[in-house]
Write a protein that holds these residues in place. Structure first.
Motif, PDB file in Angstrom:
ATOM      1  N   SER A 177       0.963  -0.954   0.000  1.00 39.68           N
ATOM      2  CA  SER A 177       0.193   0.065  -0.234  1.00 39.68           C
ATOM      3  C   SER A 177       0.487   1.603  -0.159  1.00 39.68           C
ATOM      4  N   ARG A 232      -2.477   8.166  -1.039  1.00 39.20           N
ATOM      5  CA  ARG A 232      -3.628   8.261  -1.502  1.00 39.20           C
ATOM      6  C   ARG A 232      -4.039   9.389  -2.041  1.00 39.20           C
ATOM      7  N   SER A 246      -4.224   4.150  -0.290  1.00 36.15           N
ATOM      8  CA  SER A 246      -3.489   2.791  -1.282  1.00 36.15           C
ATOM      9  C   SER A 246      -3.800   1.636  -0.093  1.00 36.15           C
ATOM     10  N   PHE A 272      -6.119   5.540  -9.407  1.00 45.84           N
ATOM     11  CA  PHE A 272      -5.722   4.742  -8.382  1.00 45.84           C
ATOM     12  C   PHE A 272      -5.537   3.370  -9.692  1.00 45.84           C
ATOM     13  N   ILE A 278      -6.916  -0.970  -3.436  1.00 48.71           N
ATOM     14  CA  ILE A 278      -6.386  -0.368  -4.457  1.00 48.71           C
ATOM     15  C   ILE A 278      -5.382  -0.566  -3.938  1.00 48.71           C
ATOM     16  N   TRP A 319      -1.774   1.394  -5.745  1.00 47.00           N
ATOM     17  CA  TRP A 319      -1.518   2.804  -5.820  1.00 47.00           C
ATOM     18  C   TRP A 319      -2.588   3.842  -5.783  1.00 47.00           C
ATOM     19  N   ALA A 320      -2.362   4.539  -5.213  1.00 51.94           N
ATOM     20  CA  ALA A 320      -2.705   6.330  -5.632  1.00 51.94           C
ATOM     21  C   ALA A 320      -1.854   7.493  -5.016  1.00 51.94           C
TER      22      ALA A 320
END
Length: 233
Positions: free
Chosen positions: A130, A133, A139, A200, A208, A210-211
């Motif tokens: 993760s 965001r 994420s 996203f 998710i 990656w963001a």
């Protein structure tokens, strides 16, 4: 038993004359110390068992299988680093540990079934995959459903073994994935309250990975998923 049968069926209390067979039910809860030992992986009931009172056994097991399945596929077929497989236990064992306690509390009458039993709010915020965001999401969140500009639902866009790079409410440039063999579906849609604004990368299991606000950091993170480097926008 007579009162229960009379209340729930067409029979009357007087129709029940004797009990010919009965057994005691003893709930058992157990969690494996680890979900991976070398080339051996545990999933589902082999990894965790609990009282059926909460009804989460099947859901948790299927989530185990999907989490492990897409990672095995990326390592064996697409050259992802073997370290990706380490994330299976790191992501799923905490979920199993949490779900172990919930059915026990429901079984004992200490807690009622509620939103937690639906498992729709589970995430991997603390997991090793993760990063980042954007908008309303971190994420590690489960990617929400919603309408798309083309009239489809986002869950329809996500459905399948592919990754999805989703651009929501932004006209920022989107990269191309070099030689990915169709692993990544790039999709742009208008504003969606559940997402906010941003990019996203949705994993095959609907979470998710990656963001971010733009794709500048994306190329640095996709190799861990076994995805080809991206061509800048």
């Amino acid at each position: 038993m007579r009162a229960l049968v009379a209340a729930r069926t067409h029979l009357t209390a007087g129709d029940i004359t004797e009990v010919r067979w009965s057994s005691d039910f003893r709930p058992r809860a157990a969690l494996a110390d680890r979900f991976r030992d070398g080339r051996v992986y545990l999933a589902g009931d082999a990894a965790h068992v609990h009282s059926p009172a909460g009804g989460q056994g099947l859901n948790t097991s299927v989530q185990d299988a999907y989490n492990l399945g897409w990672k095995l596929g990326q390592v064996l077929r697409h050259g992802a680093p073997v370290s990706l497989l380490d994330s299976y236990e790191q992501e799923r064992r905490p979920v199993a540990a949490y779900m172990l306690g919930l059915p026990t509390r429901i079984h004992r009458g200490e807690q009622e079934r509620g939103a937690a039993a639906q498992q729709l709010g589970l995430g991997y915020h603390e997991g090793p995959l993760s990063v980042g965001r954007a908008g309303a999401l971190h994420s590690g969140d489960r990617a929400p459903d919603g309408p798309t500009t083309g009239g489809r639902r986002l869950f329809d866009v996500f459905r399948g073994p592919h990754f999805t790079l989703l651009a929501v409410g932004t006209d920022t440039g989107l990269p191309a994935f070099d030689g990915d063999g169709g692993q990544v579906l790039v999709h742009r849609t208008g504003a969606c309250e559940a997402y906010g604004k941003g990019l996203f990368l949705v994993r095959p299991d609907g979470y998710i990975g990656w963001a971010g606000e733009d794709a500048s950091e994306l190329a640095r993170h996709v190799p861990r998923f076994g995805l080809a480097p991206v061509t800048p926008c």
